[in-house]
Design an enzyme around this catalytic site. Structure first.
Site, PDB file in Angstrom:
ATOM      1  N   CYS A   1     -18.928  35.865  -0.161  1.00  0.00           N
ATOM      2  CA  CYS A   1     -20.138  35.799  -0.990  1.00  0.00           C
ATOM      3  C   CYS A   1     -19.788  35.958  -2.458  1.00  0.00           C
ATOM      4  O   CYS A   1     -18.677  36.343  -2.813  1.00  0.00           O
ATOM      5  CB  CYS A   1     -21.120  36.898  -0.585  1.00  0.00           C
TER       6      CYS A   1
ATOM      7  N   HIS B   1     -25.509  37.812  -4.260  1.00  0.00           N
ATOM      8  CA  HIS B   1     -26.281  39.048  -4.135  1.00  0.00           C
ATOM      9  C   HIS B   1     -25.687  40.119  -5.028  1.00  0.00           C
ATOM     10  O   HIS B   1     -24.550  39.998  -5.496  1.00  0.00           O
ATOM     11  CB  HIS B   1     -26.336  39.528  -2.675  1.00  0.00           C
TER      12      HIS B   1
END
Length: 195
Positions: free
Chosen positions: A170, A155
């Site tokens: 992440c 992201h």
């Protein structure tokens, strides 16, 4: 001018000799302390997708904190990334994108801010202690592309220092590149994460 041999440390020399040595060696460098220090600018990504035949594949190198992007075997770009810091490592392996969400927020991490919007705890969880007037704010994860069932994905995010880890696991992408990559991939796109 002949070289000067010093028999004692430079700090022990007289001020006059120090000034003479400095003025002979090079012109003084003037530092303006009223201006903020300039940071070196990094090129965070390059993208040159020809949108020709073939599917996009992503390869993330944890050691370099860089991703490379190909389409049908042709190089179409690269970027810095920020993966999991110590204690929150990003797992290596081969994955496929299983979910895409433009506007997602974390259900595990965020920050706590006071009533004036000032951050009082920049690394909070939903259960972190809050003082009266404070609130928990879940971390935004725009252009979310899920890789695992347990919350690892790619992201848009802050990459504080290119080449260094920074996340809770992440893969953070440069903010300007994330929407471009999001549009170029689909559910099923292959992502390999290597050391």
């Amino acid at each position: 001018m002949a070289p000067i041999l010093l028999s004692r440390p430079l700090g022990a020399l007289s001020a006059g000799l120090c000034l003479a040595l400095i003025s002979c060696a090079a012109p003084p460098r003037i530092i303006d302390k009223t201006k903020p220090a300039q940071r070196a600018e990094f090129v965070m990504y390059e993208w040159h997708d020809d949108q020709g035949p073939g599917t996009v594949k992503i390869r993330i190198n944890l050691s370099e904190q860089r991703a490379t992007y190909t389409r049908g075997g042709r190089d179409i770009g690269w970027s810095y990334v920020a993966t999991g810091k110590e204690g929150h490592g990003t797992p290596s392996g081969t994955y496929r994108i299983t979910e895409k969400i433009v506007d997602k927020h974390s259900n595990r991490y965020g920050w706590i801010e006071n009533e004036w919007g000032e951050i009082t705890n920049g690394d909070a969880t939903p259960g972190s202690k809050k003082e009266p007037g404070e609130r928990y704010v879940p971390a935004p994860m725009p252009y979310w592309m899920r890789l695992t069932s347990y919350g690892i994905g790619m992201h848009a995010g802050v990459i504080p220092q290119p080449g260094e880890t920074a996340s809770h696991g992440c893969i953070r992408l440069p903010k300007e590149l994330a929407p471009i990559l999001f549009d170029a991939v689909s559910v099923g796109t292959s992502v390999s994460i290597v050391h």
